[in-house]
Scaffold this active site. Structure first.
Site, PDB file in Angstrom:
ATOM      1  N   ASP A 102      51.130  34.881  36.567  1.00 22.10           N
ATOM      2  CA  ASP A 102      50.308  34.996  38.016  1.00 22.10           C
ATOM      3  C   ASP A 102      50.451  33.659  38.907  1.00 22.10           C
ATOM      4  O   ASP A 102      49.864  32.799  38.026  1.00 22.10           O
ATOM      5  CB  ASP A 102      49.212  35.823  38.041  1.00 22.10           C
ATOM      6  CG  ASP A 102      49.317  36.946  38.746  1.00 22.10           C
ATOM      7  OD1 ASP A 102      49.867  36.950  40.061  1.00 22.10           O
ATOM      8  OD2 ASP A 102      48.243  37.603  38.284  1.00 22.10           O
ATOM      9  N   ASP A 156      50.940  35.927  43.981  1.00 21.14           N
ATOM     10  CA  ASP A 156      50.146  36.528  44.821  1.00 21.14           C
ATOM     11  C   ASP A 156      50.186  36.257  46.403  1.00 21.14           C
ATOM     12  O   ASP A 156      50.216  34.810  46.584  1.00 21.14           O
ATOM     13  CB  ASP A 156      48.824  35.640  44.140  1.00 21.14           C
ATOM     14  CG  ASP A 156      47.012  36.341  44.671  1.00 21.14           C
ATOM     15  OD1 ASP A 156      47.468  37.588  44.228  1.00 21.14           O
ATOM     16  OD2 ASP A 156      46.280  35.762  45.001  1.00 21.14           O
ATOM     17  N   GLU A 198      53.916  39.646  46.018  1.00 23.84           N
ATOM     18  CA  GLU A 198      52.991  40.605  46.094  1.00 23.84           C
ATOM     19  C   GLU A 198      52.958  40.638  47.924  1.00 23.84           C
ATOM     20  O   GLU A 198      52.567  39.093  48.427  1.00 23.84           O
ATOM     21  CB  GLU A 198      51.702  40.340  45.677  1.00 23.84           C
ATOM     22  CG  GLU A 198      50.865  41.647  46.333  1.00 23.84           C
ATOM     23  CD  GLU A 198      49.182  40.788  46.100  1.00 23.84           C
ATOM     24  OE1 GLU A 198      48.604  41.855  45.878  1.00 23.84           O
ATOM     25  OE2 GLU A 198      48.946  39.569  46.161  1.00 23.84           O
ATOM     26  N   HIS A 220      44.980  45.800  38.942  1.00 26.85           N
ATOM     27  CA  HIS A 220      43.458  45.317  38.544  1.00 26.85           C
ATOM     28  C   HIS A 220      43.270  45.462  40.338  1.00 26.85           C
ATOM     29  O   HIS A 220      42.357  45.509  40.351  1.00 26.85           O
ATOM     30  CB  HIS A 220      44.186  43.788  38.228  1.00 26.85           C
ATOM     31  CG  HIS A 220      44.097  43.008  39.098  1.00 26.85           C
ATOM     32  ND1 HIS A 220      45.560  43.066  40.069  1.00 26.85           N
ATOM     33  CD2 HIS A 220      43.466  42.331  40.288  1.00 26.85           C
ATOM     34  CE1 HIS A 220      46.230  42.090  40.395  1.00 26.85           C
ATOM     35  NE2 HIS A 220      44.799  41.380  41.563  1.00 26.85           N
ATOM     36  N   ASP A 221      43.359  45.753  41.794  1.00 24.89           N
ATOM     37  CA  ASP A 221      43.277  46.111  43.023  1.00 24.89           C
ATOM     38  C   ASP A 221      42.987  47.318  43.027  1.00 24.89           C
ATOM     39  O   ASP A 221      42.413  48.003  44.087  1.00 24.89           O
ATOM     40  CB  ASP A 221      43.902  45.588  43.463  1.00 24.89           C
ATOM     41  CG  ASP A 221      44.028  44.353  43.821  1.00 24.89           C
ATOM     42  OD1 ASP A 221      43.162  43.630  42.903  1.00 24.89           O
ATOM     43  OD2 ASP A 221      44.474  42.858  43.731  1.00 24.89           O
TER      44      ASP A 221
HETATM   45  O1  TEU Z   1      44.986  40.852  45.510  1.00 22.15           O
HETATM   46  C1  TEU Z   1      45.567  40.506  47.368  1.00 22.15           C
HETATM   47  C2  TEU Z   1      45.189  41.818  48.256  1.00 22.15           C
HETATM   48  O2  TEU Z   1      44.629  41.355  49.715  1.00 22.15           O
HETATM   49  C3  TEU Z   1      43.748  42.655  47.647  1.00 22.15           C
HETATM   50  O3  TEU Z   1      42.949  41.512  47.320  1.00 22.15           O
HETATM   51  C4  TEU Z   1      43.443  43.129  48.318  1.00 22.15           C
HETATM   52  O4  TEU Z   1      42.964  43.475  49.639  1.00 22.15           O
HETATM   53  C5  TEU Z   1      42.020  44.180  47.709  1.00 22.15           C
HETATM   54  O5  TEU Z   1      42.756  44.638  46.427  1.00 22.15           O
HETATM   55  C6  TEU Z   1      42.317  45.472  49.343  1.00 22.15           C
HETATM   56  O6  TEU Z   1      41.188  46.271  48.334  1.00 22.15           O
HETATM   57  C7  TEU Z   1      45.115  39.953  45.611  1.00 22.15           C
HETATM   58  C8  TEU Z   1      44.866  39.752  43.967  1.00 22.15           C
HETATM   59  O7  TEU Z   1      45.574  40.763  43.261  1.00 22.15           O
HETATM   60  C9  TEU Z   1      43.328  39.914  44.497  1.00 22.15           C
HETATM   61  O8  TEU Z   1      43.154  40.517  42.920  1.00 22.15           O
HETATM   62  C10 TEU Z   1      42.578  38.750  44.494  1.00 22.15           C
HETATM   63  O9  TEU Z   1      41.229  38.748  44.277  1.00 22.15           O
HETATM   64  C11 TEU Z   1      43.038  37.904  46.062  1.00 22.15           C
HETATM   65  O10 TEU Z   1      44.830  38.925  45.626  1.00 22.15           O
HETATM   66  C12 TEU Z   1      42.918  36.912  46.614  1.00 22.15           C
HETATM   67  O11 TEU Z   1      43.307  36.116  45.104  1.00 22.15           O
END
Ligand code: TEU
Length: 552
Positions: free
Chosen positions: A106, A207, A249, A323-324
Site C-alpha cells: 500500500d 491510496d 484507489e 478495511h474502511d
Molecule cells: O481511504 C480513503 C478515504 O477517503 C476513506 O478514508 C474514506 O473516505 C472513509 O473511509 C469513508 O468513511 C484511504 C484509506 O483506505 C483509509 O484507511 C485512510 O484512512 C485514508 O485513505 C487516508 O489515508
C-alpha cells in the site's frame, strides 16, 4: 481443486488473478502484543495458499505513529517495529512467492505523517527546502483559507503560528497533504517505490490516488487539473517497465475517468478501485452516516454500467469489503439465519463479473459486523463523527446506530482463526475487541466443513482459473427492474455463463434464458437442486457451444 499458477511474466496476469487484502494489525499476532505482525502473516501463508489467491494487498506496515492505523507514514522505507523488521518483510515476500502469491504493498502518496522528517523540516521555516513539499497558504489565525472540510471532521486547514501559514490536510491534522506540484518531492517518492520493487514486491495499491493533484482554491481535490499527467509520470518512473501491478484507489472515479486510469496501454495503472456501488446507499448531499434503505435495481444498474463501459477499454476491481467498509454480509446479506447462504451468494454475484476480485480478510469466513460500545471504538473517523454529531444536537442513540452500521471498526476486528481465546489471534490483549461470534465463525471450523463459506470462495477462485469467460466475457444484465433477483450472463464467442442470485429470504421463481437449458451447473450454494430459487440461493450455469455441438 488444484491451484493453477498464473504466468506472472505475462502482462495482464492480474486480470485472471484474485487478490486478498490483509490488514496487518488485525490478522495474526505472534508476540502477544495484541497487534498482528509480519511473522503472523508468514505463519498463515499456507492457509492463503489453500484458499487459492494469487496476491496479497498488504495495508501499510511502514513506520507510523498510527494516528490513522498506518495510513500516516513517517518513514516510507522502514517497517514499523510493531509489525517486525525489514528482514521479516523480506521473508514474507520470499515465502509468499514460493506459494505463487505476490505481495502488493500500500502506497500512501497523497500525504505523509506530521512526524515524517520532511514535515518536521518544513515546519522549521518558509525557506526550508522541504517546506514546499506540503501545501501552504498565508493568512491569519482567525480564518482558514476556505471552507474545505477534512474527511475525518473539522477544517482541512491547520494553522502554524510561527510560520503565519495554514497547511492542507484532507484527512487528519496529523496527515499533511504532499505537494505534487514540486518535482523534487515527486522524485523522492519514486525512489521509495523503487526501494520496494528492489525488495521484491510485485505491485502497489495507491491510496486515494485521485486526490494527489490538488487545487485547493477549488475546494475539491478529487481529479485535480494535473492528475493524469502525474499518474503517467508515476507509472513511467516507478512501475510500468516491469509490468508491475498497480491498483488506484479512486473514490471520485466515474467510468470515463476509470478508462483513463486503467487504459490497456498501461500508461497509468493496471486497474481502478472505485466505490460507486458502495456509495449507492448514500443520498446526494448527505454522508455515509445517514443510512438509507438499499435498492437492488440501483445496485444492478450501477454494476451494469461499469461492466458495459469498461469492457475492452479498462479494468475494474471487484470488491464489497475493505478495511474502511462494514462487513457486506451485515449490509446486503443476512448475518443471522442465512449468514452462510447469503455470504456465498454475495461472493458468487461479485466473482462472476469482469474485473479482479478482492477478498478482505475474514470475508471468506462470512465474518460480520460487531456491536461495540463507544468506548470500545478506536477509529479516528468514528470517534470524531460521534463527537461532531452529538455536539450538533443529534440523539446519541441514533449516532450509535449509524456507527454500528457504518464504522470502519467493523472491518478491523481481529481475524477469527479458532473458537478459542481471542479467536486464536493473540495470546495478549487484542488492540480492538474480538467478535464474540468467533465461537462459531472461525477458520478452523470453516476448513473442516466442506460446505463452508471458505470452500465456496475456494471454488470461485478455481472457476476463474478454469473458464476464460470469467475474464473475457461481455456482460448482460437480466431482469433489471426485479427487486429481488440479480441475474446476468457473460458471453465470449463460444463460452456462456449465467449467474442467478436471490437477494431475499424468500423462495422465488426465475426462468433461465432458453439457451441455458441443459447447461452444466458449475456452482451453487445449496447441496441439492430445486425448481425454485431458495433463500439467498446462487447458481452458476455454464456451457461451451463447441462442446455442445460435439455431443449432439
Ligand atoms: O481511504 C480513503 C478515504 O477517503 C476513506 O478514508 C474514506 O473516505 C472513509 O473511509 C469513508 O468513511 C484511504 C484509506 O483506505 C483509509 O484507511 C485512510 O484512512 C485514508 O485513505 C487516508 O489515508
Amino acid at each position: 481443486m488444484a491451484k493453477r499458477m498464473l504466468d506472472k511474466q505475462k502482462w495482464g496476469w492480474w486480470r485472471s488473478a484474485v487478490f486478498y487484502q490483509i490488514y496487518p494489525k488485525s490478522f495474526q499476532d505472534t508476540t502477544g502484543s495484541g497487534v498482528g505482525d509480519l511473522r503472523g502473516i508468514i505463519s498463515r501463508l499456507d492457509y492463503l495458499e489453500e484458499l487459492g489467491i494469487d496476491g496479497i494487498w498488504l495495508s501499510p506496515v511502514c513506520e507510523s505513529p498510527q494516528v490513522d492505523n498506518g495510513y500516516d507514514i513517517s518513514d516510507y522505507c522502514a517497517v514499523d517495529p510493531m509489525f517486525g523488521t525489514m528482514e521479516d518483510m523480506q521473508t514474507l515476500i520470499t515465502e509468499a512467492k514460493k506459494r505463487g502469491i505476490s505481495i502488493i504493498v500500500d502506497l500512501v502518496l497523497n500525504h505523509s505523517s506530521d512526524q515524517h522528517r520532511w514535515f518536521r523540516e518544513a515546519l522549521k521555516s518558509r525557506d526550508n527546502p522541504y517546506h514546499d513539499y506540503y501545501v501552504w497558504r498565508d493568512g491569519d489565525a482567525s480564518r482558514p483559507p476556505n471552507e474545505m472540510r477534512a474527511v475525518f471532521g473539522g477544517s482541512a486547514w491547520t494553522w502554524v503560528p510561527h510560520l503565519g501559514q495554514w497547511y492542507l490536510h484532507q484527512f487528519a491534522e496529523q496527515q499533511p497533504d504532499l505537494n505534487w506540484e514540486n518535482p523534487a518531492m515527486r522524485r523522492e517518492l519514486y525512489g521509495f517505490i523503487r526501494f520496494w520493487v528492489d525488495l521484491g514486491v510485485e505491485g502497489f495499491r495507491l491510496d486515494v490516488i485521485d486526490q494527489i493533484a490538488k487545487d485547493p482554491e477549488l475546494q475539491v481535490t478529487n481529479n485535480g487539473p494535473r492528475l493524469h499527467e502525474f499518474l503517467r509520470e508515476l507509472s513511467a518512473e516507478a512501475f510500468r517497465e516491469e509490468g508491475l501491478v498497480s491498483v488506484g484507489e479512486a473514490w471520485g472515479a466515474d467510468t470515463e475517468r476509470a478508462k483513463l486510469y486503467s487504459a490497456p496501454d498501461a500508461s497509468e495503472m493496471s486497474m481502478v478501485f472505485q466505490f460507486e456501488h458502495i456509495c449507492l446507499d448514500q443520498e446526494p448531499g448527505k454522508d455515509k452516516w445517514d443510512v438509507i434503505p438499499l435498492s437492488l435495481p440501483k445496485l444492478k444498474d450501477c454494476f451494469r454500467r461499469w461492466q458495459e463501459e469498461l469492457h475492452g477499454k479498462g479494468w475494474n476491481s471487484l470488491f464489497f469489503n475493505n478495511h474502511d467498509l462494514p462487513r457486506i454480509v451485515s449490509r446486503w446479506g443476512n448475518d443471522g439465519e442465512y449468514r452462510v447462504e447469503s455470504a456465498k451468494m454475495l461472493a458468487t454475484m461479485l466473482h462472476g463479473m469482469e474485473g479482479t476480485p478482492y477478498i478482505f480478510q475474514g470475508e471468506e469466513l462470512g465474518m460480520t459486523n460487531i456491536r461495540l460500545e463507544l468506548e470500545d471504538h478506536v477509529d479516528i473517523e468514528t470517534l470524531n463523527v460521534y463527537r461532531e454529531r452529538v455536539a450538533q444536537g443529534y440523539d446519541p442513540e441514533d449516532v450509535m446506530a449509524s456507527i454500528r452500521a457504518r464504522s470502519r471498526d467493523n472491518a478491523r476486528t481481529p481475524m477469527q482463526w479458532t473458537a478459542g481465546e481471542n479467536a486464536g489471534f493473540t495470546t495478549g490483549t487484542p488492540w480492538i475487541p474480538v467478535n464474540p461470534n468467533h465461537s462459531f465463525i472461525n477458520a478452523e471450523a470453516a476448513l473442516a466443513d466442506p460446505d463452508s463459506v471458505f470452500h465456496h470462495y475456494q471454488k470461485l477462485i478455481g472457476l476463474r482459473k478454469t473458464y476464460d469467460v470469467f475474464r473475457d466475457g461481455s456482460f448482460s444484465l437480466l431482469c433489471p427492474d426485479d427487486e429481488k433477483i440479480f441475474a446476468y450472463t457473460r458471453d465470449t464467442e463460444h463460452e456462456h455463463l449465467l449467474v442467478v442470485c436471490n437477494f431475499t429470504g424468500e423462495s422465488l421463481y426465475f426462468d433461465a434464458p432458453a439457451n441455458f437449458r441443459g447447461a452444466k451447473q458449475i456452482l451453487s450454494n445449496y447441496a441439492t437442486e430445486a425448481p425454485e430459487l431458495r433463500p439467498y440461493e446462487a447458481v452458476m450455469l455454464w456451457y461451451n457451444d463447441l462442446e455442445r455441438n460435439e455431443n449432439r
